[in-house]
Design a protein around this motif. Structure first.
Motif, PDB file in Angstrom:
ATOM      1  N   LEU A   4       0.763  -1.231  -0.024  1.00 26.83           N
ATOM      2  CA  LEU A   4      -0.208  -0.137  -0.035  1.00 26.83           C
ATOM      3  C   LEU A   4       0.733   1.184   0.004  1.00 26.83           C
ATOM      4  CD1 LEU A   4      -2.851  -1.019   2.390  1.00 26.83           C
ATOM      5  CD2 LEU A   4      -3.150  -1.041  -0.074  1.00 26.83           C
ATOM      6  N   LEU A   5       1.881   1.214   0.665  1.00 22.34           N
ATOM      7  CA  LEU A   5       2.959   2.500   0.799  1.00 22.34           C
ATOM      8  C   LEU A   5       3.478   2.435  -0.722  1.00 22.34           C
ATOM      9  CD1 LEU A   5       4.381   1.904   4.271  1.00 22.34           C
ATOM     10  CD2 LEU A   5       3.112   3.859   3.602  1.00 22.34           C
ATOM     11  N   ILE A   6       3.975   1.389  -1.441  1.00 22.37           N
ATOM     12  CA  ILE A   6       4.460   1.658  -2.784  1.00 22.37           C
ATOM     13  C   ILE A   6       3.244   2.189  -3.693  1.00 22.37           C
ATOM     14  CG2 ILE A   6       4.984   0.022  -4.870  1.00 22.37           C
ATOM     15  CD1 ILE A   6       6.040  -1.924  -2.997  1.00 22.37           C
ATOM     16  N   ALA A   7       1.900   1.563  -3.336  1.00 19.24           N
ATOM     17  CA  ALA A   7       0.978   2.376  -4.135  1.00 19.24           C
ATOM     18  C   ALA A   7       0.927   3.905  -3.935  1.00 19.24           C
ATOM     19  CB  ALA A   7      -0.307   1.639  -4.023  1.00 19.24           C
ATOM     20  N   GLY A  45       3.455   5.869  -3.782  1.00 21.62           N
ATOM     21  CA  GLY A  45       4.396   6.349  -4.316  1.00 21.62           C
ATOM     22  C   GLY A  45       5.816   6.401  -3.369  1.00 21.62           C
ATOM     23  N   LYS A  46       5.832   5.775  -2.236  1.00 20.05           N
ATOM     24  CA  LYS A  46       6.733   5.831  -1.347  1.00 20.05           C
ATOM     25  C   LYS A  46       7.916   4.949  -1.997  1.00 20.05           C
ATOM     26  CE  LYS A  46       4.234   7.574   1.979  1.00 20.05           C
ATOM     27  NZ  LYS A  46       4.427   8.872   2.797  1.00 20.05           N
ATOM     28  N   SER A  47       9.265   5.828  -1.664  1.00 16.09           N
ATOM     29  CA  SER A  47      10.441   4.927  -1.902  1.00 16.09           C
ATOM     30  C   SER A  47      10.825   3.876  -0.947  1.00 16.09           C
ATOM     31  CB  SER A  47      11.491   5.906  -2.002  1.00 16.09           C
ATOM     32  OG  SER A  47      11.769   6.462  -0.838  1.00 16.09           O
ATOM     33  N   ASN A  48      11.718   2.989  -0.919  1.00 11.96           N
ATOM     34  CA  ASN A  48      12.145   2.123  -0.122  1.00 11.96           C
ATOM     35  C   ASN A  48      12.449   2.898   1.173  1.00 11.96           C
ATOM     36  OD1 ASN A  48      11.548  -0.160  -1.500  1.00 11.96           O
ATOM     37  ND2 ASN A  48      13.742  -0.514  -2.303  1.00 11.96           N
ATOM     38  N   LYS A  49      13.106   3.805   1.145  1.00 19.20           N
ATOM     39  CA  LYS A  49      13.582   4.583   2.322  1.00 19.20           C
ATOM     40  C   LYS A  49      12.564   5.289   3.221  1.00 19.20           C
ATOM     41  CE  LYS A  49      16.687   8.457   3.654  1.00 19.20           C
ATOM     42  NZ  LYS A  49      15.620   9.455   4.391  1.00 19.20           N
ATOM     43  N   GLU A  90      11.177   4.120   6.904  1.00 21.96           N
ATOM     44  CA  GLU A  90      11.085   5.072   8.074  1.00 21.96           C
ATOM     45  C   GLU A  90       9.574   4.938   8.582  1.00 21.96           C
ATOM     46  OE1 GLU A  90      14.266   8.529   6.297  1.00 21.96           O
ATOM     47  OE2 GLU A  90      11.977   8.900   6.281  1.00 21.96           O
ATOM     48  N   GLU A  91       8.743   4.742   7.612  1.00 21.17           N
ATOM     49  CA  GLU A  91       7.312   4.858   8.117  1.00 21.17           C
ATOM     50  C   GLU A  91       6.897   3.457   8.749  1.00 21.17           C
ATOM     51  OE1 GLU A  91       4.486   6.740   6.402  1.00 21.17           O
ATOM     52  OE2 GLU A  91       2.906   5.813   7.501  1.00 21.17           O
ATOM     53  N   LEU A  92       7.600   2.295   8.656  1.00 19.46           N
ATOM     54  CA  LEU A  92       7.456   1.272   9.303  1.00 19.46           C
ATOM     55  C   LEU A  92       8.301   0.754  10.455  1.00 19.46           C
ATOM     56  CD1 LEU A  92       6.220  -1.021   6.348  1.00 19.46           C
ATOM     57  CD2 LEU A  92       4.866   0.400   7.973  1.00 19.46           C
ATOM     58  N   VAL A 110      -6.598   0.969  -2.077  1.00 18.76           N
ATOM     59  CA  VAL A 110      -5.775   2.122  -2.106  1.00 18.76           C
ATOM     60  C   VAL A 110      -6.760   3.141  -1.744  1.00 18.76           C
ATOM     61  CG1 VAL A 110      -4.188   4.073  -2.879  1.00 18.76           C
ATOM     62  CG2 VAL A 110      -3.885   1.498  -3.589  1.00 18.76           C
ATOM     63  N   THR A 111      -6.908   3.812  -0.578  1.00 22.18           N
ATOM     64  CA  THR A 111      -7.947   4.795  -0.244  1.00 22.18           C
ATOM     65  C   THR A 111      -8.030   6.076  -1.204  1.00 22.18           C
ATOM     66  OG1 THR A 111      -7.618   4.535   2.293  1.00 22.18           O
ATOM     67  CG2 THR A 111      -8.660   6.529   1.554  1.00 22.18           C
ATOM     68  N   GLY A 112      -9.218   6.198  -1.708  1.00 26.85           N
ATOM     69  CA  GLY A 112      -9.411   7.340  -2.967  1.00 26.85           C
ATOM     70  C   GLY A 112      -9.168   6.490  -4.326  1.00 26.85           C
TER      71      GLY A 112
END
Length: 219
Positions: free
Chosen positions: A165-168, A170-174, A178-180, A216-218
């Motif tokens: 979901l984070l990839i969706a 547009g988040k990078s691996n970095k 950090e988020e998780l 994905v929300t939205g």
């Protein structure tokens, strides 16, 4: 003609209600028309009728006896759908934010906000405009994402689904690391597992896959 915004304060702590009432009554744009100490009482007072008519806004605490703020919000809006409800609470748990917004609250405000920020949130609610600080918006996003993860039976682990979901988004691996709060190496392992399980070739296809699944929300 009274053009003040009519507010009903709901909180199980007398001192909190007193403080909010005192502050709002000092502002010429507001009028406190009723008070209640729990969710059950607010429903009863509204049903009995309030002098001058319904309030414009219910400023609602979240954790209360008898009926909590999310339950009361849902019940009140079922009976009085035009009312605007602003949650004012000390709690920032992801699921509580989701519950309150799903119940129909316009805004979710923490009791740590400044007086000016509270006034801004109430004025926004009066116009139907949601007002959330960045940390509340993040809690809402995390809560909705967790709901999606828990409701999935695709064979992915919960962590893999969170990464997807984070990839969706547009988040990078970095960003994901950090988020998780995990290492970039662990993120890469999850991405590899996702590509294998979904039989896809890259993270762009993974993002498209998540959107097509309606996860994905939205989207």
């Amino acid at each position: 003609m009274n053009d003040k915004i009519r507010v009903m304060i709901v909180d199980d702590h007398d001192m909190v209600r007193m403080g909010l009432k005192t502050y709002l009554m000092l502002d010429p744009g507001f009028e406190v028309v009723a008070e209640a100490s729990d969710g059950d009482q607010v429903v009863k007072l509204l049903d009995l009728g309030i002098e001058g008519g319904l309030p414009d806004i219910v400023l609602m605490d979240l954790m209360m006896p008898a009926m909590n703020g999310a339950e009361a919000t849902k019940e009140v809006l079922t009976r009085y759908p035009d009312l605007k409800i602003v949650i004012l609470t000390s709690f920032l748990e992801d699921d509580l934010v989701v519950q309150a917004i799903e119940a129909g609250a316009v805004s979710y405000v923490l009791k740590t906000v400044s007086a000016a920020e509270l006034i801004y949130a109430l004025q926004g609610a009066y116009r139907g405009m949601p007002v959330m600080t960045g940390d509340v918006a993040q809690a809402l996003t995390r809560g909705l994402r967790q709901r999606t993860v828990q409701g999935d039976n695709s064979g992915m682990t919960e962590r893999e689904k969170e990464v997807l979901l984070l990839i969706a988004e547009g988040k990078s691996n970095k960003d994901i690391a950090e988020e998780l709060h995990i290492s970039i190496k662990t993120v890469k392992t999850h991405v590899s597992n996702l590509l294998m399980k979904c039989e896809l070739e890259d993270r762009t296809q993974l993002a498209i896959y998540a959107h097509r699944q309606g996860w994905v929300t939205g989207s």
